[in-house]
Write a protein that holds these residues in place. Sequence first.
Motif, PDB file in Angstrom:
ATOM      1  N   UNK A  33       0.842  -1.201   0.000  1.00  0.00           N
ATOM      2  CA  UNK A  33       0.000   0.000   0.000  1.00  0.00           C
ATOM      3  C   UNK A  33       0.877   1.250   0.000  1.00  0.00           C
ATOM      4  N   UNK A  34       0.404   2.325  -0.613  1.00  0.00           N
ATOM      5  CA  UNK A  34       1.161   3.584  -0.566  1.00  0.00           C
ATOM      6  C   UNK A  34       1.293   4.067   0.874  1.00  0.00           C
ATOM      7  N   UNK A  35       2.473   4.486   1.247  1.00  0.00           N
ATOM      8  CA  UNK A  35       2.680   4.961   2.605  1.00  0.00           C
ATOM      9  C   UNK A  35       2.151   6.374   2.737  1.00  0.00           C
ATOM     10  N   UNK A  36       1.408   6.638   3.813  1.00  0.00           N
ATOM     11  CA  UNK A  36       0.799   7.950   4.004  1.00  0.00           C
ATOM     12  C   UNK A  36       1.209   8.608   5.311  1.00  0.00           C
ATOM     13  N   UNK A  98       4.404  13.050  10.018  1.00  0.00           N
ATOM     14  CA  UNK A  98       4.084  13.596   8.700  1.00  0.00           C
ATOM     15  C   UNK A  98       2.961  12.763   8.100  1.00  0.00           C
ATOM     16  N   UNK A  99       1.914  13.419   7.661  1.00  0.00           N
ATOM     17  CA  UNK A  99       0.802  12.741   6.996  1.00  0.00           C
ATOM     18  C   UNK A  99       0.628  13.327   5.605  1.00  0.00           C
ATOM     19  N   UNK A 100       0.550  12.470   4.596  1.00  0.00           N
ATOM     20  CA  UNK A 100       0.363  12.917   3.223  1.00  0.00           C
ATOM     21  C   UNK A 100      -0.722  12.072   2.564  1.00  0.00           C
ATOM     22  N   UNK A 101      -1.234  12.572   1.461  1.00  0.00           N
ATOM     23  CA  UNK A 101      -2.234  11.822   0.711  1.00  0.00           C
ATOM     24  C   UNK A 101      -1.566  10.642  -0.006  1.00  0.00           C
ATOM     25  N   UNK A 102      -2.316   9.576  -0.168  1.00  0.00           N
ATOM     26  CA  UNK A 102      -1.775   8.384  -0.823  1.00  0.00           C
ATOM     27  C   UNK A 102      -1.513   8.660  -2.299  1.00  0.00           C
ATOM     28  N   UNK A 103      -0.331   8.294  -2.752  1.00  0.00           N
ATOM     29  CA  UNK A 103       0.002   8.446  -4.173  1.00  0.00           C
ATOM     30  C   UNK A 103      -0.561   7.271  -4.960  1.00  0.00           C
ATOM     31  N   UNK A 104      -0.951   7.491  -6.224  1.00  0.00           N
ATOM     32  CA  UNK A 104      -1.475   6.391  -7.028  1.00  0.00           C
ATOM     33  C   UNK A 104      -0.407   5.335  -7.298  1.00  0.00           C
ATOM     34  N   UNK A 105      -0.823   4.081  -7.361  1.00  0.00           N
ATOM     35  CA  UNK A 105       0.101   2.991  -7.649  1.00  0.00           C
ATOM     36  C   UNK A 105       0.096   2.700  -9.144  1.00  0.00           C
ATOM     37  N   UNK A 106       1.283   2.420  -9.694  1.00  0.00           N
ATOM     38  CA  UNK A 106       1.373   2.099 -11.112  1.00  0.00           C
ATOM     39  C   UNK A 106       1.052   0.631 -11.372  1.00  0.00           C
ATOM     40  N   UNK A 107       0.998  -0.177 -10.300  1.00  0.00           N
ATOM     41  CA  UNK A 107       0.673  -1.591 -10.433  1.00  0.00           C
ATOM     42  C   UNK A 107       0.080  -2.077  -9.118  1.00  0.00           C
ATOM     43  N   UNK A 132      12.110  -9.843 -11.821  1.00  0.00           N
ATOM     44  CA  UNK A 132      11.343  -9.150 -10.782  1.00  0.00           C
ATOM     45  C   UNK A 132      12.247  -8.912  -9.567  1.00  0.00           C
ATOM     46  N   UNK A 133      12.395  -7.653  -9.133  1.00  0.00           N
ATOM     47  CA  UNK A 133      13.250  -7.384  -7.965  1.00  0.00           C
ATOM     48  C   UNK A 133      12.607  -7.905  -6.689  1.00  0.00           C
ATOM     49  N   UNK A 134      13.419  -8.136  -5.683  1.00  0.00           N
ATOM     50  CA  UNK A 134      12.915  -8.641  -4.406  1.00  0.00           C
ATOM     51  C   UNK A 134      12.440  -7.493  -3.520  1.00  0.00           C
ATOM     52  N   UNK A 135      13.236  -6.443  -3.395  1.00  0.00           N
ATOM     53  CA  UNK A 135      12.936  -5.333  -2.490  1.00  0.00           C
ATOM     54  C   UNK A 135      12.389  -4.123  -3.241  1.00  0.00           C
ATOM     55  N   UNK A 136      11.533  -3.317  -2.593  1.00  0.00           N
ATOM     56  CA  UNK A 136      11.038  -2.091  -3.222  1.00  0.00           C
ATOM     57  C   UNK A 136      12.138  -1.043  -3.308  1.00  0.00           C
ATOM     58  N   UNK A 137      12.263  -0.429  -4.473  1.00  0.00           N
ATOM     59  CA  UNK A 137      13.269   0.618  -4.672  1.00  0.00           C
ATOM     60  C   UNK A 137      12.944   1.398  -5.929  1.00  0.00           C
ATOM     61  N   UNK A 138      13.035   2.730  -5.839  1.00  0.00           N
ATOM     62  CA  UNK A 138      12.854   3.586  -7.010  1.00  0.00           C
ATOM     63  C   UNK A 138      11.529   3.358  -7.718  1.00  0.00           C
ATOM     64  N   UNK A 139      11.604   3.120  -9.025  1.00  0.00           N
ATOM     65  CA  UNK A 139      10.402   2.923  -9.830  1.00  0.00           C
ATOM     66  C   UNK A 139       9.705   1.603  -9.515  1.00  0.00           C
ATOM     67  N   UNK A 140      10.398   0.703  -8.814  1.00  0.00           N
ATOM     68  CA  UNK A 140       9.810  -0.595  -8.465  1.00  0.00           C
ATOM     69  C   UNK A 140       9.265  -0.576  -7.045  1.00  0.00           C
ATOM     70  N   UNK A 141       8.639   0.535  -6.661  1.00  0.00           N
ATOM     71  CA  UNK A 141       8.099   0.672  -5.304  1.00  0.00           C
ATOM     72  C   UNK A 141       7.059  -0.398  -5.007  1.00  0.00           C
ATOM     73  N   UNK A 142       6.255  -0.770  -6.000  1.00  0.00           N
ATOM     74  CA  UNK A 142       5.220  -1.783  -5.788  1.00  0.00           C
ATOM     75  C   UNK A 142       5.400  -3.008  -6.681  1.00  0.00           C
ATOM     76  N   UNK A 143       6.252  -2.908  -7.669  1.00  0.00           N
ATOM     77  CA  UNK A 143       6.481  -4.033  -8.578  1.00  0.00           C
ATOM     78  C   UNK A 143       7.681  -4.846  -8.080  1.00  0.00           C
ATOM     79  N   UNK A 144       7.469  -5.629  -7.017  1.00  0.00           N
ATOM     80  CA  UNK A 144       8.549  -6.407  -6.431  1.00  0.00           C
ATOM     81  C   UNK A 144       7.973  -7.556  -5.604  1.00  0.00           C
ATOM     82  N   UNK A 145       8.852  -8.474  -5.216  1.00  0.00           N
ATOM     83  CA  UNK A 145       8.425  -9.662  -4.487  1.00  0.00           C
ATOM     84  C   UNK A 145       7.834  -9.311  -3.124  1.00  0.00           C
ATOM     85  N   UNK A 146       8.487  -8.420  -2.369  1.00  0.00           N
ATOM     86  CA  UNK A 146       8.008  -8.095  -1.038  1.00  0.00           C
ATOM     87  C   UNK A 146       6.625  -7.458  -1.063  1.00  0.00           C
TER      88      UNK A 146
END
Length: 206
Positions: A33-36, A98-107, A132-146
């Motif tokens: 989920x997007x961190x807020x 810090x509270x922010x609005x959820x950013x849209x997920x690309x996947x 497929x990367x294992x950890x979230x990083x950069x553009x692969x924030x949601x496209x990963x195994x974890x």
Amino acid sequence: LMRLSVLFFRRCSSLAVARAMSYPQRQYPNLSLPRTSWALTVERPDQGLTLKQFLNKRIDWAPDERLQELVEAGSISVNENKVVDLTGVLDFRAQVVINIAAAPRDIDPASIPIDVIFDDGVMLVLNKQAGLPVQPAGADRFNNIMAALHARYRSEDPLLDRVPHLAHRLDRHTSGACRGCACDPCNLLLSPSDEQVCCCCCGTQR
């Protein structure tokens, strides 16, 4: 002598498990989920820093202009009081939120196919596909195994919530078996021979 050694090892293991369970349970964010929200505590090395200095040190996703926007939007608070500028000096143990609005997920991580080949309720083994990367990083924030594992095992119900952890990782373009667990809290201890895995949340050995 061998029997005494075994009894001593079991006793030490039991004490280590009991000590781990006595610590406050760590809260793990749901990586699918997007961190807020970010909750930061001012420790001794950061005591006396201004809020701007502290945030520049602790977060890397918001430049000064973005921080000012968050202040003007009322999204940053210190000890439950909304801040009006970034120049205030922070005291030891101050709570910065810090509270922010959820950013849209690309996947949607739930749509990522993952092949779990073993799961006994504590330990798990998955067959990682190449590409497929294992950890979230950069553009692969949601496209990963974890993120995919969190989408499968996390739940808002505390009784059903299982937090996935991996004992090791494979590179993006490498395929193969990844071992880990899905429980909370958890600390994996792997022996050098990889013959024993101990989960400190319940003392289960595999």
